[in-house]
Design an enzyme around this catalytic site. Structure first.
Site, PDB file in Angstrom:
ATOM      1  N   LYS A 222       0.803  -1.139  -0.035  1.00 17.76           N
ATOM      2  CA  LYS A 222       0.255   0.021  -0.047  1.00 17.76           C
ATOM      3  C   LYS A 222       0.906   1.278   0.058  1.00 17.76           C
ATOM      4  O   LYS A 222       2.035   1.399   0.297  1.00 17.76           O
ATOM      5  CB  LYS A 222      -1.095  -0.002   1.289  1.00 17.76           C
ATOM      6  CG  LYS A 222      -2.023  -0.934   0.874  1.00 17.76           C
ATOM      7  CD  LYS A 222      -3.279  -1.105   1.871  1.00 17.76           C
ATOM      8  CE  LYS A 222      -4.413  -2.003   1.585  1.00 17.76           C
ATOM      9  NZ  LYS A 222      -5.299  -2.325   2.699  1.00 17.76           N
ATOM     10  N   ARG A 257      -2.953 -10.430   5.353  1.00 16.10           N
ATOM     11  CA  ARG A 257      -3.271 -10.430   3.958  1.00 16.10           C
ATOM     12  C   ARG A 257      -2.455  -9.789   3.085  1.00 16.10           C
ATOM     13  O   ARG A 257      -1.712  -8.482   3.320  1.00 16.10           O
ATOM     14  CB  ARG A 257      -4.679  -9.277   3.781  1.00 16.10           C
ATOM     15  CG  ARG A 257      -5.264  -9.569   2.418  1.00 16.10           C
ATOM     16  CD  ARG A 257      -6.629  -8.666   2.472  1.00 16.10           C
ATOM     17  NE  ARG A 257      -7.132  -8.654   1.134  1.00 16.10           N
ATOM     18  CZ  ARG A 257      -6.916  -7.883   0.079  1.00 16.10           C
ATOM     19  NH1 ARG A 257      -5.974  -6.740   0.297  1.00 16.10           N
ATOM     20  NH2 ARG A 257      -7.451  -7.760  -1.115  1.00 16.10           N
TER      21      ARG A 257
HETATM   22  C1  7PJ Z   1      -8.075  -4.897   2.235  1.00 16.49           C
HETATM   23  C2  7PJ Z   1      -8.912  -5.691   1.921  1.00 16.49           C
HETATM   24  C3  7PJ Z   1      -7.549  -4.760   3.733  1.00 16.49           C
HETATM   25  C4  7PJ Z   1      -9.311  -6.403   4.088  1.00 16.49           C
HETATM   26  C5  7PJ Z   1      -8.261  -4.425   0.402  1.00 16.49           C
HETATM   27  C6  7PJ Z   1      -5.520  -3.589  -1.534  1.00 16.49           C
HETATM   28  C7  7PJ Z   1      -6.731  -3.054  -1.528  1.00 16.49           C
HETATM   29  N1  7PJ Z   1      -9.775  -6.489   2.700  1.00 16.49           N
HETATM   30  N2  7PJ Z   1      -9.178  -5.379   0.660  1.00 16.49           N
HETATM   31  N3  7PJ Z   1      -8.307  -5.560   4.341  1.00 16.49           N
HETATM   32  N4  7PJ Z   1      -7.545  -4.132   1.248  1.00 16.49           N
HETATM   33  N5  7PJ Z   1      -9.852  -7.398   4.782  1.00 16.49           N
HETATM   34  O1  7PJ Z   1      -5.404  -4.850  -1.409  1.00 16.49           O
HETATM   35  O2  7PJ Z   1      -4.489  -2.752  -1.754  1.00 16.49           O
HETATM   36  O3  7PJ Z   1      -6.932  -3.898   4.139  1.00 16.49           O
HETATM   37  S1  7PJ Z   1      -8.071  -3.967  -1.429  1.00 16.49           S
END
Ligand code: 7PJ
Length: 280
Positions: A222, A257
């Site tokens: 990010k 994640r």
């Molecule tokens: C997140 C997500 C996060 C959860 C995305 C990216 C944007 N789901 N989906 N937490 N970010 N739970 O991956 O940069 O931070 S999409």
């Protein structure tokens, strides 16, 4: 400590890695390379082999300014991938969606976790989540993806805002009949937060432990990582992202994640080896 995920258990005594599988044509960091089923399966298999406990499949991009897509398009993108992975890999499947129909269909197709960045606020999503038996990840977001990065503001210290909003989301779920033991919380790094907000939140992440729910974090590649390291290209943010993941886990997160499964799993193996020698 153990999260029941459909017919499977996830041990949250130790950190677990969730690999990101974007099946959108416009996700920012892998540019839609995995939009076709064969490619998606290949990438899922690779992440599984590298040690991902969970594969998070997303069909709708939530990057700032991304186009919204129809439910039909989202179902077409996501469900065949869920079915194919469920058939072939012994891995937990998470589906990143805000749509009621996708929640229901994903559950029938073999998903184990629902990950909703909008915390079940879209029409029908709360009832859909109550009608299935899978864990649900609730995430903090300030605003809507389209505009959330336009000068985000907070009245409270950020961790208090996050805690309040997540507490309210948890209460709303419980009122709708979603058992508390099915809930996962996520502070939503980058969702309506500037760099200072993101780093304050990371610094005070342990404040979220008061909810006593499993904590998931996603900082992978990010902007906040690039802003600290000066790395503008997403693929050059791996070391920064893994460092942030280690900070998260030391402050209580148990699901990380990430786009970079191999590197994150190695870091988590070092964390786990350390935890294993603790007294708790
Ligand atoms: C997140 C997500 C996060 C959860 C995305 C990216 C944007 N789901 N989906 N937490 N970010 N739970 O991956 O940069 O931070 S999409």
């Amino acid at each position: 400590m153990i999260l029941r995920c459909g017919n499977r258990n996830l041990n949250l005594k130790y950190p677990q890695v969730m690999g990101i599988l974007n099946v959108t044509p416009d996700s920012f960091s892998d540019g839609g390379r995995f939009s076709d089923l064969g490619q998606a399966l290949y990438h899922a298999e690779q992440m599984f082999t590298q040690g991902a406990a969970i594969i998070d499949i997303g069909g709708e991009s939530t990057r700032p300014g991304a186009k919204t897509i129809s439910v039909e398009q989202e179902l077409d993108r996501v469900i065949p991938v869920v079915e194919a992975i469920a058939r072939r890999l012994d891995v937990l499947i998470s589906v990143d969606t805000s749509s009621a129909q996708v929640i229901i269909s994903a559950s029938k197709a073999g998903a184990h976790i629902i990950n909703d960045v909008r915390s079940l606020t879209r029409e029908g999503a709360l009832a859909a989540a109550a009608s299935i038996e899978l864990p649900i990840c609730l995430m903090h977001m300030n605003g809507e993806p389209q505009s959330m990065q336009d000068n985000p503001q907070y009245l409270l210290p950020i961790e208090q805002d996050v805690l309040q909003q997540l507490t309210a989301s948890v209460a709303r779920c419980e009122q709708a009949g979603i058992e508390r033991q099915r809930l996962i919380i996520d502070p939503g790094f980058g969702f309506g937060k500037n760099d200072q907000h993101n780093y304050q939140l990371l610094n005070r992440l342990e404040a979220l432990q008061s909810l006593k729910l499993p904590l998931l974090t996603g900082l992978s590649r990010k902007r906040m990582i690039g802003s600290a390291t000066g790395q503008s290209g997403a693929a050059n943010r791996v070391i920064g992202s893994v460092s942030a993941a280690v900070i998260c886990v030391l402050k209580g997160a148990r699901i990380i994640r990430t786009h970079d499964v191999k590197e994150t799993v190695e870091a988590m193996q070092v964390v786990s080896a350390t935890f294993r020698e603790g007294n708790d």
